[in-house]
Design an enzyme around this catalytic site. Structure first.
Site, short mmCIF file in Angstrom:
data_model
loop_
_atom_site.label_atom_id
_atom_site.label_comp_id
_atom_site.label_asym_id
_atom_site.label_seq_id
_atom_site.Cartn_x
_atom_site.Cartn_y
_atom_site.Cartn_z
N ASP A 64 0.81 -1.21 0.00
CA ASP A 64 0.00 0.00 0.00
C ASP A 64 0.85 1.27 0.00
OD1 ASP A 64 -2.07 -1.78 0.29
OD2 ASP A 64 -2.97 -0.79 2.02
N ASP A 65 0.23 2.35 -0.46
CA ASP A 65 0.70 3.73 -0.27
C ASP A 65 1.80 4.19 -1.23
OD1 ASP A 65 -1.09 3.60 1.76
OD2 ASP A 65 0.32 4.00 3.39
N HIS A 115 -5.89 2.71 -4.54
CA HIS A 115 -5.91 3.06 -3.11
C HIS A 115 -6.43 4.48 -2.90
CE1 HIS A 115 -5.06 2.06 0.95
NE2 HIS A 115 -3.93 2.73 1.09
N HIS A 119 -5.46 9.64 -0.45
CA HIS A 119 -5.20 8.92 0.82
C HIS A 119 -5.53 9.82 2.01
CE1 HIS A 119 -3.21 6.25 3.77
NE2 HIS A 119 -3.44 5.33 2.86
N HIS A 220 3.74 -2.20 3.18
CA HIS A 220 3.76 -0.87 2.58
C HIS A 220 5.09 -0.67 1.86
CE1 HIS A 220 0.69 -0.55 5.72
NE2 HIS A 220 0.17 0.45 5.01
#
Length: 254
Positions: A64-65, A115, A119, A220
């Site tokens: 993620d991210d 995602h 965010h 991540h």
């Protein structure tokens, strides 16, 4: 030499049936393609939604991210060395900043999932569909693939998190309208919880995957808290030693 003179009535008589036939052929061909696409998507949805109920020892590595220029390339190097395909839940604004990293991940066979663009929960749920589509557009541009749709979304902090619970339930209905589903995880190394050493990250992963078959693993590809890239190779080797094989969401597409 004969010259044929057709009246307007005769033109209708000769050409209307041909036009009508072409129209019907085009209509049914278009309708069939939509039906096939719809069935394939439903099949994909069911597979994603029942992923962790499988009895096979399959590991889905998800990051993620990203993309992050300091971490994502290192992650990609390790995945390439270990011949593992992963799934990257990317942030739209980061994709726009580092498109070459996303392009590399895509070209090396990794699944590029969504995602959200910002965010930022306070922004995300005010313009939810826009956040999804803006991210898909950024991915499209980065990988040079028109009308890219990731089909898979991960909520920031995960759907299971108690924050913004009402907004998430409403967002699920909107996801279905744009051929999307969402997925959380059932295994993680806690790299976003606090600062851990690489060995501690590995031990966290071992505890989290204990007595589980199919794993959707959260990591991540950033170093905001802990840097999972430092523990990634050992984590992959451990999972392999426990009999896990690796897949990504491409393996769920009919």
């Amino acid at each position: 030499m004969k010259i044929w003179i057709l009246s307007k009535r005769k033109l209708y008589f000769y050409f209307l049936p041909i036009f009508f036939s072409v129209f019907l052929f085009s209509f049914f061909s278009y309708s069939t393609s939509i039906l096939v696409s719809s069935n394939s998507y439903t099949n994909f949805l069911n597979k994603v939604n029942t992923l962790t109920s499988k009895n096979e020892k399959i590991a889905y590595l998800t990051f993620d991210d990203g993309p992050n220029p300091a971490v994502t390339p290192k992650v990609l190097d390790i995945l390439k060395e270990e011949n593992v395909k992963a799934t990257f839940f990317v942030i739209g604004k980061s994709v726009e900043t580092y498109p070459d990293i996303v392009k590399r991940a895509y070209q090396e066979g990794h699944y590029i999932a969504n995602h959200g663009y910002s965010h930022n929960n306070s922004i995300l749920y005010k313009n939810f569909v826009s956040e999804i589509t803006k991210t898909d557009e950024a991915i499209s541009k980065a990988i040079d693939k028109k009308n890219y749709c990731a089909h898979v979304f991960r909520f920031p902090n995960g759907f299971m998190s108690p924050i913004y619970k009402k907004e998430k339930k409403e967002a699920i209905l909107q996801l279905a309208k744009i051929d999307y589903t969402y997925i959380d995880w059932n295994c993680l190394n806690n790299d976003s919880v606090k600062k851990y050493t690489p060995n501690e990250l590995l031990e966290n992963l071992k505890k989290s995957c204990k007595n589980k078959n199919t794993l959707v693993i959260l990591m991540h590809d950033t170093k905001d808290v802990s840097n999972s890239s430092l523990a990634l190779q050992d984590s992959i080797l451990y999972l392999k030693s426990q009999g896990y094989t690796f897949q990504n969401f491409y393996d769920l597409i009919p």
